[in-house]
Enzyme design. Structure first.
Site, PDB file in Angstrom:
ATOM      1  N   ASP A  43       7.690  24.416 -51.722  1.00  0.00           N
ATOM      2  CA  ASP A  43       7.797  24.923 -53.088  1.00  0.00           C
ATOM      3  C   ASP A  43       6.563  24.640 -53.928  1.00  0.00           C
ATOM      4  O   ASP A  43       6.204  25.437 -54.795  1.00  0.00           O
ATOM      5  CB  ASP A  43       9.021  24.312 -53.772  1.00  0.00           C
ATOM      6  CG  ASP A  43      10.332  24.898 -53.270  1.00  0.00           C
ATOM      7  OD1 ASP A  43      10.293  25.794 -52.404  1.00  0.00           O
ATOM      8  OD2 ASP A  43      11.397  24.456 -53.750  1.00  0.00           O
TER       9      ASP A  43
ATOM     10  N   HIS B  71      31.989  43.700 -29.448  1.00  0.00           N
ATOM     11  CA  HIS B  71      33.061  44.298 -30.233  1.00  0.00           C
ATOM     12  C   HIS B  71      34.321  43.466 -30.065  1.00  0.00           C
ATOM     13  O   HIS B  71      34.647  43.056 -28.955  1.00  0.00           O
ATOM     14  CB  HIS B  71      33.334  45.730 -29.763  1.00  0.00           C
ATOM     15  CG  HIS B  71      34.534  46.354 -30.420  1.00  0.00           C
ATOM     16  ND1 HIS B  71      34.507  46.869 -31.691  1.00  0.00           N
ATOM     17  CD2 HIS B  71      35.810  46.525 -29.966  1.00  0.00           C
ATOM     18  CE1 HIS B  71      35.702  47.356 -31.996  1.00  0.00           C
ATOM     19  NE2 HIS B  71      36.510  47.153 -30.960  1.00  0.00           N
TER      20      HIS B  71
ATOM     21  N   SER C 274      19.336  35.423 -63.006  1.00  0.00           N
ATOM     22  CA  SER C 274      20.195  35.943 -61.936  1.00  0.00           C
ATOM     23  C   SER C 274      19.529  35.869 -60.576  1.00  0.00           C
ATOM     24  O   SER C 274      19.807  36.676 -59.697  1.00  0.00           O
ATOM     25  CB  SER C 274      20.577  37.400 -62.224  1.00  0.00           C
ATOM     26  OG  SER C 274      19.474  38.264 -62.012  1.00  0.00           O
TER      27      SER C 274
ATOM     28  N   GLU D 110       8.239   8.968 -50.202  1.00  0.00           N
ATOM     29  CA  GLU D 110       9.284   9.640 -50.976  1.00  0.00           C
ATOM     30  C   GLU D 110       9.647   8.775 -52.182  1.00  0.00           C
ATOM     31  O   GLU D 110       9.887   7.572 -52.045  1.00  0.00           O
ATOM     32  CB  GLU D 110      10.520   9.878 -50.113  1.00  0.00           C
ATOM     33  CG  GLU D 110      11.740  10.390 -50.861  1.00  0.00           C
ATOM     34  CD  GLU D 110      11.479  11.672 -51.640  1.00  0.00           C
ATOM     35  OE1 GLU D 110      11.892  11.727 -52.822  1.00  0.00           O
ATOM     36  OE2 GLU D 110      10.871  12.597 -51.083  1.00  0.00           O
ATOM     37  N   ARG D 111       9.707   9.381 -53.358  1.00  0.00           N
ATOM     38  CA  ARG D 111       9.984   8.613 -54.573  1.00  0.00           C
ATOM     39  C   ARG D 111      11.455   8.559 -54.948  1.00  0.00           C
ATOM     40  O   ARG D 111      11.858   7.768 -55.793  1.00  0.00           O
ATOM     41  CB  ARG D 111       9.177   9.167 -55.739  1.00  0.00           C
ATOM     42  CG  ARG D 111       9.587  10.549 -56.193  1.00  0.00           C
ATOM     43  CD  ARG D 111       8.712  11.029 -57.342  1.00  0.00           C
ATOM     44  NE  ARG D 111       9.109  12.355 -57.812  1.00  0.00           N
ATOM     45  CZ  ARG D 111       8.472  13.021 -58.757  1.00  0.00           C
ATOM     46  NH1 ARG D 111       7.404  12.489 -59.341  1.00  0.00           N
ATOM     47  NH2 ARG D 111       8.889  14.220 -59.137  1.00  0.00           N
ATOM     48  N   GLU D 112      12.281   9.443 -54.346  1.00  0.00           N
ATOM     49  CA  GLU D 112      13.679   9.499 -54.798  1.00  0.00           C
ATOM     50  C   GLU D 112      14.670   9.374 -53.647  1.00  0.00           C
ATOM     51  O   GLU D 112      15.352   8.364 -53.515  1.00  0.00           O
ATOM     52  CB  GLU D 112      13.922  10.806 -55.561  1.00  0.00           C
ATOM     53  CG  GLU D 112      15.297  10.879 -56.187  1.00  0.00           C
ATOM     54  CD  GLU D 112      15.468  12.117 -57.055  1.00  0.00           C
ATOM     55  OE1 GLU D 112      16.615  12.546 -57.243  1.00  0.00           O
ATOM     56  OE2 GLU D 112      14.449  12.655 -57.538  1.00  0.00           O
TER      57      GLU D 112
ATOM     58  N   GLY E 181      15.322  13.849 -47.760  1.00  0.00           N
ATOM     59  CA  GLY E 181      15.951  15.165 -47.757  1.00  0.00           C
ATOM     60  C   GLY E 181      15.541  15.989 -48.950  1.00  0.00           C
ATOM     61  O   GLY E 181      15.723  17.207 -48.961  1.00  0.00           O
TER      62      GLY E 181
ATOM     63  N   VAL F   2      16.227  29.631 -64.892  1.00  0.00           N
ATOM     64  CA  VAL F   2      15.135  30.559 -65.194  1.00  0.00           C
ATOM     65  C   VAL F   2      13.896  30.308 -64.345  1.00  0.00           C
ATOM     66  O   VAL F   2      12.782  30.624 -64.739  1.00  0.00           O
ATOM     67  CB  VAL F   2      14.773  30.498 -66.689  1.00  0.00           C
ATOM     68  CG1 VAL F   2      15.896  31.080 -67.531  1.00  0.00           C
ATOM     69  CG2 VAL F   2      14.452  29.060 -67.119  1.00  0.00           C
TER      70      VAL F   2
ATOM     71  N   ILE G  93      15.123  17.674 -52.796  1.00  0.00           N
ATOM     72  CA  ILE G  93      16.027  18.417 -53.670  1.00  0.00           C
ATOM     73  C   ILE G  93      16.988  19.260 -52.855  1.00  0.00           C
ATOM     74  O   ILE G  93      18.192  19.313 -53.129  1.00  0.00           O
ATOM     75  CB  ILE G  93      15.217  19.315 -54.631  1.00  0.00           C
ATOM     76  CG1 ILE G  93      14.444  18.441 -55.632  1.00  0.00           C
ATOM     77  CG2 ILE G  93      16.142  20.283 -55.385  1.00  0.00           C
ATOM     78  CD1 ILE G  93      15.319  17.620 -56.536  1.00  0.00           C
TER      79      ILE G  93
END
Length: 470
Positions: free
Chosen positions: A316, A449, A182, A35-37, A40, A275, A42
């Site tokens: 991602d 209920h 959006s 891991e570079r940062e 967990g 975007v 982003i």
């Protein structure tokens, strides 16, 4: 096994990467994660978790403003934006530390640095001081995630134009806010700042906001946002931003907005660009290995294989849907395949989507439009929140639950919701689809209920002409 030699090396410790490493370790594999940062990724540090903490503060603020509706009295209601942000960062910090604990507990080796593939089974890691170590593994999993897309002329500067990272740690409370895009990120920030009092405009280039959702749900959400005072511009685009800083951390932005009715300019003090995202594929050495990349995302098959033996890509960086839970399940699936098990592939249509705006939006499976386009004869059921006792008691009577069934087989093709707490409710339909439940089982199931979940039952009944309470 030699030092620096592992069964599995995972590049990236986000919700896909750290889960993959832990599952591999559970299965007896020697696993390392690079891991570079921050552990967990982003999602935990700059996405899913801190945004939900911000939105929870906005929700409580909104409820406090409605105290009289519940027979309560509250005066002098306000907020401290710095304190709201500090709480959000504290939540993220707590959970990031928890990831470190989980990796240590499962004996996963954590290596901080920037990784580059030097072969199908070898990884060079450069630490903060410039030192390089070479690792080898039987399999490598790319879980490098993605970052915000920037369009020419609309780049974030952290002052007048923000990315999601800037919006998570705002240097001021916007007065007139423009949100470009959006999707979930744009709408959640529009909802957060709008609830706190910002005069908010959302611009969407497509014909409706929340474009991945069912059209009926999008229209319902749009109506609610408009009632809250938000301005929604669809089939519109921001073509230019004229930034006019005042030298004191503020100023104005003159936005040129193209709509179907022509071109107009409006002044804002803050712009959030949301975007889309681009995959983090640079600097990994993919080209030399012949890994196929399209539109900044690694191309994979149903089992997340890249085409290079032993090299996988999840989350991602491997394309949509860009959701943390999708990445986590892909990580588990890949780890199990590497260990010699036979897991099922993760099916995109089985992955729920949630947007934590006010009102919340959640869905799984096919929209009504896509179901018809796929050739299904459909039965559609709907049930409004106004017909549910628990929703009325909560003071949350604005919402809708919608179900889409195959008329011939009774298969639940999709479910779509807008309203309070629907991000918690959607999992019921997710389980139903996973178990290949038909309308018969859903109608026979007993729902407690009074609960919001009763609307899920009623929406199923409505699809077959049997609804009771509306």
């Amino acid at each position: 096994m030699a030092a620096g030699s592992f069964d599995v090396i995972v590049i990236g410790a986000g919700p896909g990467g750290y889960v993959a490493a832990i599952r591999a370790a559970q299965l007896g594999l020697r696993a390392a994660v690079v891991e570079r940062e921050a552990l967990g990724g982003i999602c935990l540090n700059w996405g899913c978790i801190p945004t939900k903490a911000l939105l929870r503060s906005a929700e409580v603020f909104h409820l406090m403003q409605r105290a009289r509706d519940f027979g309560l009295a509250a005066e002098g209601i306000g907020f401290n934006l710095d304190a709201v942000v500090a709480r959000s960062r504290a939540v993220a910090k707590q959970l990031s530390g928890g990831v470190g604990h989980l990796l240590k507990k499962n004996r996963v080796t954590v290596i901080m640095g920037t990784a580059r593939l030097t072969g199908p089974a070898s990884v060079a890691v450069t630490d903060a001081g410039g030192a390089v170590q070479t690792l080898s593994a039987g399999a490598v999993i790319l879980a490098t995630g993605a970052r915000a897309r920037e369009l020419p002329g609309l780049e974030a500067d952290g002052d007048l134009v923000w990315s999601y990272r800037h919006a998570l740690q705002p240097n001021r409370m916007p007065k007139r806010l423009l949100v470009i895009g959006s999707g979930a990120i744009g709408i959640e920030f529009a909802s957060f700042f709008g609830t706190l009092g910002a005069e908010t405009t959302v611009v969407e280039v497509l014909d409706r906001i929340l474009p991945v959702e069912d059209a009926e749900i999008s229209a319902f959400a749009r109506k609610q946002f408009t009632k809250q005072g938000m301005t929604i511009l669809e089939k519109a685009s921001v073509t230019a931003l004229d930034r006019r800083p005042d030298g004191r951390g503020g100023g104005s932005v003159i936005a040129t907005i193209s709509t179907g009715g022509g071109v107009r300019t409006e002044a804002f003090d803050t712009v959030i660009s949301a975007v889309g995202i681009v995959g983090n594929v640079e600097g990994l050495g993919l080209e030399a290995l012949g890994v196929r990349v399209e539109r900044t995302h690694v191309v994979t098959d149903a089992f997340c294989r890249t085409g290079v033996p032993g090299l996988y890509a999840i989350g991602d960086v491997a394309g949509p849907p860009w959701l943390a839970h999708k990445a986590s399940h892909e990580g588990v699936m890949v780890a199990e395949r590497i260990a010699g098990l036979d897991p099922h592939p993760v099916r995109p249509e089985a992955i729920p989507g949630c947007t934590y705006c006010r009102p919340q939006v959640a869905s799984v499976g096919l929209t009504e439009e896509k179901a018809r386009a796929a050739g299904h004869e459909v039965r559609v059921g709907r049930f409004p929140f106004i017909g549910n006792g628990k929703a009325i008691a909560l003071g949350e009577s604005e919402g809708l639950v919608k179900t889409v069934f195959d008329a011939r087989t009774g298969e639940l093709l999709g479910a779509h919701m807008v309203g309070a707490e629907v991000t918690e409710l959607i999992q019921g339909y997710v389980i139903g689809r996973t178990l290949e439940t038909t309308e018969a089982e859903l109608m026979q199931a007993v729902f407690p209920h009074p609960t919001l979940s009763e609307m899920m039952h009623e929406a199923v009944l409505d699809a077959f002409g049997r609804t009771i309470h509306f």
